[in-house]
Design a protein around this motif. Structure first.
Motif, PDB file in Angstrom:
ATOM      1  N   PRO A   1     -52.109   7.975  42.021  1.00  0.00           N
ATOM      2  CA  PRO A   1     -52.174   8.966  40.937  1.00  0.00           C
ATOM      3  C   PRO A   1     -51.904   8.289  39.589  1.00  0.00           C
ATOM      4  N   GLY A   2     -52.744   8.611  38.630  1.00  0.00           N
ATOM      5  CA  GLY A   2     -52.605   8.027  37.298  1.00  0.00           C
ATOM      6  C   GLY A   2     -53.462   6.802  37.074  1.00  0.00           C
ATOM      7  N   ASP A   3     -54.040   6.244  38.148  1.00  0.00           N
ATOM      8  CA  ASP A   3     -54.941   5.100  37.976  1.00  0.00           C
ATOM      9  C   ASP A   3     -56.166   5.522  37.172  1.00  0.00           C
ATOM     10  N   VAL A   4     -56.684   4.617  36.378  1.00  0.00           N
ATOM     11  CA  VAL A   4     -57.860   4.868  35.554  1.00  0.00           C
ATOM     12  C   VAL A   4     -58.945   3.877  35.953  1.00  0.00           C
ATOM     13  N   ILE A   5     -60.164   4.369  36.107  1.00  0.00           N
ATOM     14  CA  ILE A   5     -61.305   3.523  36.440  1.00  0.00           C
ATOM     15  C   ILE A   5     -62.236   3.504  35.222  1.00  0.00           C
ATOM     16  N   PHE A   6     -62.433   2.333  34.661  1.00  0.00           N
ATOM     17  CA  PHE A   6     -63.361   2.187  33.536  1.00  0.00           C
ATOM     18  C   PHE A   6     -64.732   1.826  34.099  1.00  0.00           C
ATOM     19  N   THR A   7     -65.752   2.583  33.717  1.00  0.00           N
ATOM     20  CA  THR A   7     -67.077   2.430  34.300  1.00  0.00           C
ATOM     21  C   THR A   7     -68.047   1.643  33.430  1.00  0.00           C
ATOM     22  N   GLY A   8     -67.656   1.293  32.237  1.00  0.00           N
ATOM     23  CA  GLY A   8     -68.579   0.610  31.334  1.00  0.00           C
ATOM     24  C   GLY A   8     -68.911   1.508  30.168  1.00  0.00           C
TER      25      GLY A   8
END
Length: 100
Positions: free
Chosen positions: A55-62
């Motif tokens: 929980p709280g993780d962020v995924i940057f997609t570009g």
């Protein structure tokens, strides 16, 4: 990243949100999350098979097309420029740049 968090249930279609960026009022990027190469659920699934997501993780997609490096002529952010990043249904984040 801004000061606002939202949950997917707040959107009619969380996989089709408008993205927009302007520099000094000029639109430089415009796209929709539905145009991602991989849908968000696929990205989360593939990543979670390789590493734990918490929980709280962020995924940057570009980023959508329109970055300064790929423009002709190239365009770079300069002292005093204001970048406004907008996500439909969430809001906008304003950043002013200063030379160091």
């Amino acid at each position: 990243m801004g000061p606002c968090l939202v949950t997917p249930d707040e959107f009619a279609d969380p996989d089709d949100l408008g993205l927009r960026a302007t520099v000094n009022g000029e639109e430089v990027q415009k796209a929709r999350t539905s145009e991602l190469i991989f849908p968000v659920p696929v990205l989360v699934s593939r990543l979670s098979h390789r590493l734990p997501l918490l929980p709280g993780d962020v995924i940057f997609t570009g980023t959508p097309a329109g970055v300064g490096l790929a423009r002709n002529p190239q365009r770079w952010l300069a002292d005093g420029d204001e970048l406004v990043s907008t996500i439909e249904g969430i809001g906008e984040l304003r950043q002013r740049f200063a030379a160091t």
